[in-house]
Every structure is written in C-alpha cells, then in structure tokens.
Design a protein around this motif. Structure first.
Motif, PDB file in Angstrom:
ATOM      1  N   SER A 201       1.059  -1.118  -0.115  1.00  0.00           N
ATOM      2  CA  SER A 201      -0.192  -0.123   0.046  1.00  0.00           C
ATOM      3  C   SER A 201       0.881   1.219   0.106  1.00  0.00           C
ATOM      4  CB  SER A 201      -0.958   0.055   1.117  1.00  0.00           C
ATOM      5  OG  SER A 201      -0.222  -0.345   2.258  1.00  0.00           O
ATOM      6  N   VAL A 202       2.119   1.258   0.492  1.00  0.00           N
ATOM      7  CA  VAL A 202       2.764   2.490   0.391  1.00  0.00           C
ATOM      8  C   VAL A 202       4.176   2.160  -0.189  1.00  0.00           C
ATOM      9  CG1 VAL A 202       2.052   3.376   2.497  1.00  0.00           C
ATOM     10  CG2 VAL A 202       3.935   1.915   2.678  1.00  0.00           C
ATOM     11  N   THR A 203       4.889   3.301  -0.712  1.00  0.00           N
ATOM     12  CA  THR A 203       6.300   3.240  -1.300  1.00  0.00           C
ATOM     13  C   THR A 203       7.022   3.326  -0.079  1.00  0.00           C
ATOM     14  OG1 THR A 203       5.513   4.503  -3.008  1.00  0.00           O
ATOM     15  CG2 THR A 203       7.781   4.444  -2.797  1.00  0.00           C
ATOM     16  N   ILE A 204       7.985   2.680  -0.063  1.00  0.00           N
ATOM     17  CA  ILE A 204       9.062   2.585   1.144  1.00  0.00           C
ATOM     18  C   ILE A 204      10.381   2.881   0.552  1.00  0.00           C
ATOM     19  CG2 ILE A 204      10.240   1.291   2.703  1.00  0.00           C
ATOM     20  CD1 ILE A 204       7.386  -0.211   3.070  1.00  0.00           C
ATOM     21  N   VAL A 205      11.372   3.929   1.173  1.00  0.00           N
ATOM     22  CA  VAL A 205      12.711   4.112   0.805  1.00  0.00           C
ATOM     23  C   VAL A 205      13.187   3.860   2.278  1.00  0.00           C
ATOM     24  CG1 VAL A 205      14.137   5.584   0.083  1.00  0.00           C
ATOM     25  CG2 VAL A 205      11.881   5.841  -0.574  1.00  0.00           C
ATOM     26  N   ILE A 206      14.177   2.939   2.102  1.00  0.00           N
ATOM     27  CA  ILE A 206      14.768   2.439   3.559  1.00  0.00           C
ATOM     28  C   ILE A 206      16.373   2.654   3.085  1.00  0.00           C
ATOM     29  CG2 ILE A 206      14.865   0.164   2.651  1.00  0.00           C
ATOM     30  CD1 ILE A 206      14.538  -0.682   5.740  1.00  0.00           C
ATOM     31  N   VAL A 207      16.981   3.149   4.282  1.00  0.00           N
ATOM     32  CA  VAL A 207      18.386   3.482   4.199  1.00  0.00           C
ATOM     33  C   VAL A 207      18.974   2.229   5.373  1.00  0.00           C
ATOM     34  CG1 VAL A 207      20.344   4.509   5.505  1.00  0.00           C
ATOM     35  CG2 VAL A 207      18.546   6.036   4.039  1.00  0.00           C
ATOM     36  N   THR A 208      19.977   1.499   4.729  1.00  0.00           N
ATOM     37  CA  THR A 208      20.491   0.439   5.495  1.00  0.00           C
ATOM     38  C   THR A 208      21.985   0.153   5.188  1.00  0.00           C
ATOM     39  OG1 THR A 208      20.126  -1.949   6.018  1.00  0.00           O
ATOM     40  CG2 THR A 208      19.550  -1.428   3.947  1.00  0.00           C
ATOM     41  N   HIS A 209      22.578   0.003   6.216  1.00  0.00           N
ATOM     42  CA  HIS A 209      23.881  -0.584   5.798  1.00  0.00           C
ATOM     43  C   HIS A 209      24.112  -2.026   5.993  1.00  0.00           C
ATOM     44  CE1 HIS A 209      24.661   0.386  10.196  1.00  0.00           C
ATOM     45  NE2 HIS A 209      24.282  -0.900  10.261  1.00  0.00           N
ATOM     46  N   ASN A 210      23.122  -2.682   6.003  1.00  0.00           N
ATOM     47  CA  ASN A 210      23.048  -4.268   6.212  1.00  0.00           C
ATOM     48  C   ASN A 210      22.512  -4.830   4.773  1.00  0.00           C
ATOM     49  OD1 ASN A 210      22.178  -6.982   6.421  1.00  0.00           O
ATOM     50  ND2 ASN A 210      21.661  -6.680   8.396  1.00  0.00           N
ATOM     51  N   MET A 211      23.577  -5.274   4.163  1.00  0.00           N
ATOM     52  CA  MET A 211      23.317  -5.505   2.862  1.00  0.00           C
ATOM     53  C   MET A 211      22.478  -6.970   2.772  1.00  0.00           C
ATOM     54  SD  MET A 211      26.777  -4.906   0.715  1.00  0.00           S
ATOM     55  CE  MET A 211      27.477  -5.294   2.055  1.00  0.00           C
ATOM     56  N   GLN A 212      22.407  -7.635   3.489  1.00  0.00           N
ATOM     57  CA  GLN A 212      21.618  -8.831   3.582  1.00  0.00           C
ATOM     58  C   GLN A 212      19.959  -8.375   3.797  1.00  0.00           C
ATOM     59  OE1 GLN A 212      24.383  -8.935   5.536  1.00  0.00           O
ATOM     60  NE2 GLN A 212      25.265 -10.258   3.932  1.00  0.00           N
ATOM     61  N   GLN A 213      20.000  -7.371   4.588  1.00  0.00           N
ATOM     62  CA  GLN A 213      18.707  -6.915   4.711  1.00  0.00           C
ATOM     63  C   GLN A 213      18.214  -6.231   3.356  1.00  0.00           C
ATOM     64  OE1 GLN A 213      18.032  -3.388   7.258  1.00  0.00           O
ATOM     65  NE2 GLN A 213      16.770  -4.823   8.340  1.00  0.00           N
ATOM     66  N   ALA A 214      19.137  -5.369   2.711  1.00  0.00           N
ATOM     67  CA  ALA A 214      18.680  -4.782   1.733  1.00  0.00           C
ATOM     68  C   ALA A 214      18.248  -5.962   0.432  1.00  0.00           C
ATOM     69  CB  ALA A 214      19.783  -3.778   1.050  1.00  0.00           C
ATOM     70  N   ALA A 215      18.889  -6.835   0.579  1.00  0.00           N
ATOM     71  CA  ALA A 215      18.536  -7.957  -0.730  1.00  0.00           C
ATOM     72  C   ALA A 215      17.483  -8.813  -0.267  1.00  0.00           C
ATOM     73  CB  ALA A 215      19.925  -8.951  -0.473  1.00  0.00           C
ATOM     74  N   ARG A 216      17.187  -8.832   1.037  1.00  0.00           N
ATOM     75  CA  ARG A 216      15.833  -9.738   1.684  1.00  0.00           C
ATOM     76  C   ARG A 216      14.543  -8.737   1.151  1.00  0.00           C
ATOM     77  NH1 ARG A 216      18.760 -11.252   6.122  1.00  0.00           N
ATOM     78  NH2 ARG A 216      17.883  -9.435   7.447  1.00  0.00           N
ATOM     79  N   ILE A 217      14.682  -7.670   1.403  1.00  0.00           N
ATOM     80  CA  ILE A 217      13.468  -6.727   1.414  1.00  0.00           C
ATOM     81  C   ILE A 217      13.316  -5.867   0.395  1.00  0.00           C
ATOM     82  CG2 ILE A 217      13.289  -6.800   4.061  1.00  0.00           C
ATOM     83  CD1 ILE A 217      14.082  -4.076   4.079  1.00  0.00           C
ATOM     84  N   SER A 218      14.218  -5.625  -0.370  1.00  0.00           N
ATOM     85  CA  SER A 218      14.076  -4.461  -1.328  1.00  0.00           C
ATOM     86  C   SER A 218      13.600  -4.951  -2.628  1.00  0.00           C
ATOM     87  CB  SER A 218      15.295  -3.382  -1.415  1.00  0.00           C
ATOM     88  OG  SER A 218      16.080  -3.976  -1.915  1.00  0.00           O
ATOM     89  N   ASP A 219      13.013  -3.950  -3.429  1.00  0.00           N
ATOM     90  CA  ASP A 219      12.735  -4.408  -4.779  1.00  0.00           C
ATOM     91  C   ASP A 219      13.872  -3.775  -5.754  1.00  0.00           C
ATOM     92  OD1 ASP A 219      10.176  -5.706  -4.547  1.00  0.00           O
ATOM     93  OD2 ASP A 219       9.643  -3.778  -3.831  1.00  0.00           O
ATOM     94  N   ARG A 220      14.253  -2.510  -5.395  1.00  0.00           N
ATOM     95  CA  ARG A 220      15.332  -1.773  -6.049  1.00  0.00           C
ATOM     96  C   ARG A 220      16.441  -1.482  -4.916  1.00  0.00           C
ATOM     97  NH1 ARG A 220      14.366   0.971 -10.686  1.00  0.00           N
ATOM     98  NH2 ARG A 220      14.756   2.899  -9.878  1.00  0.00           N
ATOM     99  N   THR A 221      17.568  -1.052  -5.617  1.00  0.00           N
ATOM    100  CA  THR A 221      18.427  -0.879  -4.550  1.00  0.00           C
ATOM    101  C   THR A 221      19.433   0.374  -5.546  1.00  0.00           C
ATOM    102  OG1 THR A 221      18.969  -3.039  -3.654  1.00  0.00           O
ATOM    103  CG2 THR A 221      20.759  -1.498  -3.545  1.00  0.00           C
ATOM    104  N   ALA A 222      19.650   1.489  -4.525  1.00  0.00           N
ATOM    105  CA  ALA A 222      20.696   2.276  -4.914  1.00  0.00           C
ATOM    106  C   ALA A 222      22.053   2.323  -4.138  1.00  0.00           C
ATOM    107  CB  ALA A 222      19.897   3.768  -4.570  1.00  0.00           C
ATOM    108  N   PHE A 223      23.187   2.361  -4.858  1.00  0.00           N
ATOM    109  CA  PHE A 223      24.431   2.263  -3.902  1.00  0.00           C
ATOM    110  C   PHE A 223      24.868   3.691  -4.471  1.00  0.00           C
ATOM    111  CE2 PHE A 223      29.060   1.524  -4.600  1.00  0.00           C
ATOM    112  CZ  PHE A 223      29.166   1.238  -3.067  1.00  0.00           C
ATOM    113  N   MET A 224      25.392   4.255  -2.838  1.00  0.00           N
ATOM    114  CA  MET A 224      25.783   5.346  -2.742  1.00  0.00           C
ATOM    115  C   MET A 224      27.282   5.438  -2.383  1.00  0.00           C
ATOM    116  SD  MET A 224      22.688   7.676  -1.652  1.00  0.00           S
ATOM    117  CE  MET A 224      23.792   9.219  -1.982  1.00  0.00           C
ATOM    118  N   LEU A 225      28.178   6.461  -2.768  1.00  0.00           N
ATOM    119  CA  LEU A 225      29.450   6.280  -2.450  1.00  0.00           C
ATOM    120  C   LEU A 225      30.233   7.829  -2.401  1.00  0.00           C
ATOM    121  CD1 LEU A 225      31.871   4.170  -1.850  1.00  0.00           C
ATOM    122  CD2 LEU A 225      32.307   4.244  -4.267  1.00  0.00           C
TER     123      LEU A 225
END
Lengths: 262, 308, 284
Positions: A201-225
């Motif tokens: 029901s909502v758009t979610i933008v999540i900041v995480t430094h846990n890559m397993q978490q990013a891989a588990r829950i996200s549809d799209r990933t943005a990598f910043m550096l």
C-alpha cells in the motif's frame, strides 16, 4: 500529471550542502511507487542526507541547502507554494533509526498525526489508531492496553509503534532510516515482515547498511559512495535488487557488495 | 486488508488562519528573545538619564574621587570614596572567607565525594542560595556583630569586617556551584591518564584537574566578587554605615549599595542628592557589568575548549 | 619513608582539609536555617498568621504582611513567566547560532549579576516615576520580574535542551508545525523542569528587599485593594523591625523571619519532591 498508483519520486541533479561543504552532489533517480527502494553504501556516503531530502527534514537541521529538482508525483516539493512542507510530511512519513515514541500513551502517539491534521472526532480517531496499529503488526500485542505509556514497550514494539504513528496520517511514502539497526534480531525480523506487508500500500525508501537486509526486503537498490573526502558523495547506480546483487553494472558496487570495503 | 489510502485524506493546504497564528506566535517569541538585551540597555539608559544632572553639576570624576560624603549639609559634598573604600573592605573580607572555603568545598564534592553525598550537598547549597539576604542580616545582627565586638575588643561590632564575613557566606553558593561545574567539565580521560601513571587522587587533582579547570574556578571567584560588591541588605544592616573613610576593616563603614539603599528613601525626587545616588548606581552597575562580562567570557572560552 | 606512602599521607591530609571546608559551608547553611527555626518557631501560631499587627507593631500578627508578599510574588510571576518562558523557547528552539544570540546569552548572564539595588533604582526611574505607577504592587512586581527574568529564561532553556532532538524531528516528520511541536510535545515534557526553575526563581524574588524598598513597600499599609496600592512585605517588614524600630519586638522580628524562611523552604521542598516524582515518570 498524477497517475495511479501514487507515491513516486523523481530526483534530478540533487545536491545537498552543509554550510559551505557539499555533502551529496548530482543525484538523479526515479523511485517506483509501491515498492521498496533500499539506499546502501558505506557510512558517510550521504544515504540519510538524501533520504531527508524527500520529506524536507534537512530544513530542520539549519544551514543545509538542497539544490536540484525533486518531484513527488510530478509536484516540485521545493516550492512552498505548490506543496507546504507540512503537507508533504503528512504524505511522506518517516521512521527513525532509534525508536523515538513521544512520552505519552500508545494511543496518543498514534493519534498525534491525525490530530495534527485536523481529525477530532473520537470514533474516527479510534478507527485510525486501530488501523495503523494493525498495519504495523502491533495491534494484537497492545489492543488491551492502549492507555499504557509508550516507554513501557520493548524496543522492537516501540519501533513498530513509531511505524504505526507514521502510518496514521495515511502517507503514500514511508522513509526509513536504518529502522532495525538498534534492535535485536527477532525484533528486526518483525520489522522486515511489516515492511513486506506494507509495500502493498505504500512506497518505502529504506536506508540500511545491512546488505543482507537490503537484498531480502527491497525491490530496487541504490548504491551511494563518497570516493574521497574532498569530493561530495554521489549515486553510483540504481537498479533491480536481484540484478544489483548478482550482476552489478559498476565495479565499485561489486567491491562493496562482496565486502571489499565499507 | 482494506486500502486506506486516498479515501480519508483531506484536501491539500492549511487554512490561512492557522498560518497567520503560527507567524504571530513566532514573532512574539522572537521579540521575547530580545527582552534581556533591551532591559540591560534600559537599565543603563535610565541610570544615566537620572544621574545626568549630578554628572553635569558635580562631575563624575569628582564624585568618584571625592573624600567627603556630606549630602545633606548646606554646601553638600558628594564624594564616593568612603563608600568605595567600604565596598572594597567588605569584598576583601568576603573573598578571604569564601574563596578558600568555596573552592575547597567544590574540589571535595567534585573529586572525593560519592554521587549521593554530592547530590544532597548540591541541593543544600542551592537551598542556601535561597535564604533571603535580610534574614542573613538579622542573623548577623544577633550573632556575628556581638561576637566581632567582644573578640576584637571593638566599640561596635557593626563593621566592614562583620558585614564582609556574612557577605562571604552569601557568596559561597555562587563560588561552589560554578567551581564545581568547572571541575566536573574536565574530561575524565585526563584524570584517568594521571591515575594510570600511578598518581594518587590528590596528586591528580592538584596537578591535572585543578589546572585544567582553573579558568572556570577563576570565573567563579569573579562572579563571587561581583556578588560581594553588589550585596545590599547585609551590608546595610551590618556594616555600620559610617561616613568616614575606614582605614581598617574593623571600623564602621558604608558601601555603594548600602548608601543607595539607606538614603534613597529620604531624598527629594529629582533633587541633586537623588541624582547623585543614581550616579552611584551607575558606577556600581558599570563595575559589576565589567566583572560579569569578564567572568562570562572566561566561562565561554572554557566551555568551547571541552566541547570537542 | 617511601615516596608512595608519603603521597598517601598527603592525600589523606588534603582530603581531610577539603572535607572540613565542605562541612563548614554545609553547616553554615543548615545552622542558619536551624537558628531561625529555633528563635522564631515559638512565636508563630495561628493568631500570628491570621491577625493584623497591634500596638505599634509589637503585638498581634503579620497577616497583611504575608498577604502583601503573596500579592507581590503572584504579580511578579504574571509579568516574568510568559516573557521568560518564551525567551527561553526562542533561545532553545528558534535562535540561530549567530553573534546576535551569543550577545543575547551574554546579556542574560549579565542581568543575573546586576546588583539588586540597581534593579531598585531602575524600578524607581522607570516604573514608579516614568510610568506613573508610584509605590505600588505593580511597580514592585515589575522590578522583581526584571530581576527574576534571567533565572526563568535560563531554566527554561536548560529544560528544553534536555529533550532529545529525535523527539522534535518525529513530530515535524509527521507534518506538525514547529509551534505545534513545541506546544504538544516539547512543553509537556519540559514543563516540570521549567516550573521548578521558575518557582525557585520566584521564591528568591519573594525574599528580596532591595528592589522593593523604594518601589512597593510601606512601613504600614492595609491589605491592598488593587495592584496600584502600596503594600507591606515580609522581607521589608523584617528589615524595618530589626533595624529601625526603637524597641524591636522579638515576636515580630523572629516570627517574621521564621515565616519567611519556612515559606521559602516549603516551596523548595515541595518543588523538589514534585520534580523527582515527574522525573521518575519520564525516562529516556
């Protein structure tokens, strides 16, 4: 041009400066509605700074300047005449790194947002509170003790309360700044389950430094550096999470994901 | 699960009234922020306005350096020196009491007392700061003045010395709490570093902690001095209010605040004596202003040093 | 004798001396309070608290004096609290970190060090003469309010600073305005701290003599019928009774001192208890 489903962001050449120092520069990306977008990258890469651009919370830090164009469902959010920050934040909620419930009852925490935006009728508030707590998967645990002080909840429950509090204003977008990093693994898992349910029901933008978490829950990933201290941080790439984690387009993304730095 | 979105959302935009109220409240709050500056300016301005005629008729310097105070005689003399000397004696006696006792107490509770004692101690001291000065004056009249008279074989116990002792007690809370803050602000790594080298707690305290906190302790003493110079009721009741210049603290004396408090009630509003008392207030204000400013800038520098 | 045992002896000696100094300060505080209670308690009974003075203030009670101090303090609160609390809010929530706010803070710190008699002079010039309030409760309360303002501003600002920034951001992120955040989240949490500091400041104002000497008080005045009347007040009454009357009546002097000190002590104790109860309720 507003299309259904709503809750999309379009960033074009966004940069953020703290005083005279530019922290983030030249970020352009599209955030797909009703999906989970994860912002990853080593600490100091401007993930949280960029996240705060989306609900203009950088305004509250003082001495922060945001440039470029940010459109929320086609609406320029930097233009107060088009969209007051107050209205923007009702539609774009935020959950913080550490649980930060207000020092009041569970009920009053969740009702705070709707009351702020003019809901007064008791029955209506009751319904909103119940619905928000259900969506945050906290209802079953607290339905008999809504008058209890929020500080008596456990850390994980407090964070889900904060999610419920943000959901109560019926936002189209939920920004989450490392929402599980201060929690134990079980609570963390519960938050992830909640996110999986919420993205319907909502758009979610999540900041995480846990890559397993990013891989588990996200549809799209943005990598910043931020490649060196004398240059501002930037977006390296954004794309489908499965592709990013299996076949990244950029060498730097690959090094980060495979744990060579960060 | 039902779709809550897009159904109950009210239309975009807040009503103009709530925006206007927000703006108004913000304006009032900002104006309030300026009151301290405005008041301080107003105090200086009114003291100056009311003392203008004294300054032009008598002259500021001849008041400050004048040795005779005969405000009611036919050819009135408005010399501040008797009051200035008395103020100085009172302040010196007060500081000789409250600096050693105050700083030592602060060191003890900051470095040697355990937390519970420290908390209780601080609240008692804060409470002490709340005892009205007129009550201390009364205690001075009934206990201190007779003791000073018999102990030192004087004609009267109402002297700069007696007033100074009581003023010293009054300044203790100021000195203790600010010096304690200064010691407390010293990062504990500094102490740990010294203790780890095999120094005792006391060696650490006087070699490391006290030097590190010295500017704050200095500021505490300055603020105590400001209080001692400005204290009114205790000196009015205990100093004896003599008009002559006291050569020792064991003589009756008057101070700047004591003179103002003792005489303003008897003067003709707008007359020369009235204006001279305001000039005296102006001198007092400027002296304490400079002392407070200096103390505050020392404190600010220290705060900045430990902030990192 | 080894070096370390000498150092240990020096430490023991230093600790003893410092402890004695601390004890001296403590016993001065407690001793003074005890002495006032010892001398004054016997004179204070119901009649002393509820009757007017008689026979040239040698008999009867101090009822109008107590009422006068209550009036003065309440009016002081009315003048000082709104401005002081808003100024504290400004400094903590709105003020940018600029030279101007640095000067504001400097002015507040400096105001706290201005001698009370200077406030008295200022009150005479501005409130009594210029504004035409004459000797009155209003003029005295305004003078006391100026003096109390820095205490209220500082304790408000400190109480607000205790509140985690995250809490402000949580409210703002929900779309609440800054003002609503302050009203609904910040002030309810900081309230106990603000109230405690303010009451302590006001209790000091209640005990002040010099600022009201020429702005509000009279040797004898009936209970004020309005804020523009002059009044009697405990500290001034005590001062006059102890120094100016030809035959100081001990009941009047020590009884008044007792009432003044006991009143202020009670305020302090009640506030301290209430605050620690509030603290237990909210914990981060």
């Amino acid at each position: 041009m507003v299309t259904n489903p709503t809750g999309s962001f379009d960033l074009e050449n966004v940069s953020v400066a703290y005083g005279s120092e530019t922290a983030v520069a030249g970020v352009s990306m599209h955030i797909v509605p009703q999906s989970v977008t994860a912002l990853i990258g080593p600490s100091g890469c401007g993930k949280s700074t960029l996240l705060r651009c989306l609900n203009r919370m950088n305004d509250e830090l003082g001495n922060v300047k945001v440039e470029g164009s940010i459109r929320f469902d086609g609406l320029d959010i930097m233009d107060n005449r088009l969209l007051d920050p107050v209205d923007l934040r009702r539609r774009v909620g935020q959950v913080f790194q550490k649980p930060n419930p207000f020092p009041m009852s569970i009920y009053d925490n969740v009702a705070y947002g709707p009351k702020t935006h003019g809901t007064r009728a008791k029955a209506e508030l009751d319904a909103v509170v119940e619905q928000a707590l259900k969506r945050a998967a906290l209802w079953n645990e607290v339905k008999d003790q809504l008058k209890k002080h929020a500080f008596e909840l456990s850390g994980g429950q407090q964070q889900r309360l904060c999610i419920a509090r943000a959901l109560a204003t019926m936002p189209e977008v939920l920004l989450m700044d490392e929402p599980a990093s201060a929690l134990d693994p079980i609570s963390s898992q519960q938050i992830e389950d909640t996110i999986a349910e919420l993205k319907k029901s909502v758009t979610i933008v999540i900041v995480t430094h846990n890559m397993q978490q990013a891989a588990r829950i996200s549809d799209r990933t943005a990598f910043m550096l931020r490649e060196s201290m004398d240059r501002p941080a930037g977006l390296i790439e954004i794309g489908d999470t499965r592709v990013m984690f299996t076949n990244p387009g950029d060498k730097r993304t690959e090094s980060y994901i495979t744990g060579r730095f960060g | 699960m039902s779709e809550p979105r897009n159904t109950t959302r009210p239309s975009i935009g807040r009503p103009g009234i709530s925006r206007a109220a927000e703006g108004l409240a913000k304006t009032i709050i900002i104006i309030s922020g300026w009151t301290a500056i405005a008041l301080l300016g107003a105090i200086a301005a009114y003291l100056f306005i009311e003392s203008r005629s004294a300054i032009s008729e008598v002259g500021l310097w001849s008041m400050i350096s004048g040795e005779l105070w005969y405000p009611t005689s036919k050819t009135a003399q408005y010399g501040f020196l008797p009051s200035e000397t008395g103020t100085l004696w009172v302040a010196i006696v007060a500081l000789m009491l409250c600096v050693p006792v105050g700083v030592a107490s602060a060191v003890y509770i900051s470095e040697f007392a355990d937390k519970r004692i420290k908390d209780v101690y601080k609240s008692v001291i804060e409470f002490m700061a709340g005892i009205p000065s007129v009550v201390l004056g009364l205690i001075g009249l009934s206990l201190l003045a007779p003791w000073v008279r018999t102990t030192f074989g004087l004609d009267t116990g109402l002297t700069a010395f007696a007033a100074g002792l009581m003023v010293g007690v009054m300044c203790l809370p100021t000195i203790i709490s600010i010096a304690e803050d200064a010691l407390h602000a010293v990062p504990s790594e500094l102490r740990m570093g010294s203790l780890a080298l095999g120094n005792t707690r006391w060696q650490t305290t006087y070699r490391v902690t006290i030097p590190a906190a010295s500017s704050g302790i200095f500021a505490a003493i300055m603020l105590g001095m400001g209080r001692a110079i400005g204290e009114t009721m205790v000196v009015l009741m205990l100093a004896g209010n003599s008009g002559i210049i006291p050569n020792t603290p064991f003589l009756p004396a008057r101070t700047l605040p004591g003179t103002i408090a003792g005489e303003l009630g008897e003067v003709v509003r707008g007359g020369q004596h009235y204006s001279v008392l305001f000039a005296m207030g102006l001198v007092l204000f400027m002296v304490t202003f400079v002392i407070n400013l200096a103390a505050d800038s020392v404190l600010e520098r220290q705060r900045r040093r430990w902030r990192r | 004798m080894s070096r370390s045992s000498r150092a240990r002896k020096a430490e023991a000696l230093a600790k003893t001396l410092l402890g004695m100094a601390a004890l001296l300060a403590l016993s001065a505080a407690l001793g003074f309070i005890g002495y006032i209670f010892y001398r004054g308690a016997g004179y204070v009974d119901w009649a002393f608290l509820t009757q007017a003075p008689r026979k040239f203030m040698t008999e009867g009670g101090i009822y109008p004096v107590i009422v006068g101090t209550v009036y003065l303090t309440v009016w002081t609160a009315l003048f000082a609290l709104p401005v002081g609390i808003m100024a504290g809010i400004y400094l903590s929530e709105y003020a940018p970190r600029t030279v101007t706010t640095r000067i504001m803070r400097l002015a507040i710190a400096n105001m706290a060090g201005v001698p009370s008699i200077v406030y008295g002079l200022f009150g005479v010039a501005l409130f009594v003469i210029q504004m035409g309030f004459n000797r009155s409760i209003v003029a005295g309360a305004l003078t006391l309010a100026c003096m109390t303002l820095p205490v209220i501003i500082t304790s408000t600002e400190e109480a607000l600073r205790q509140i985690p920034t995250d809490l402000r951001h949580a409210s703002l992120a929900l779309g609440a305005t800054k003002l609503r955040t302050i009203r609904k989240v910040i002030l309810p949490v900081a309230g106990p701290g603000i109230i405690t500091g303010s009451i302590l400041g006001l209790s000091r104002a209640a005990g002040e003599t010099a600022p009201i000497l020429f702005t509000a008080v009279a040797f004898f005045a009936p209970i004020a019928s309005g804020p523009l009347d002059e009044t009697m007040a405990l500290p001034y009454h005590l001062y006059i009774m102890a120094t100016q009357s030809t035959k100081p009546a001990p009941n009047m002097v020590w009884g008044t001192a007792f009432v003044l000190v006991a009143g202020i002590s009670m305020l302090n104790v009640v506030v301290a208890i209430w605050r620690s109860a509030q603290r237990r309720k909210i914990r981060w």
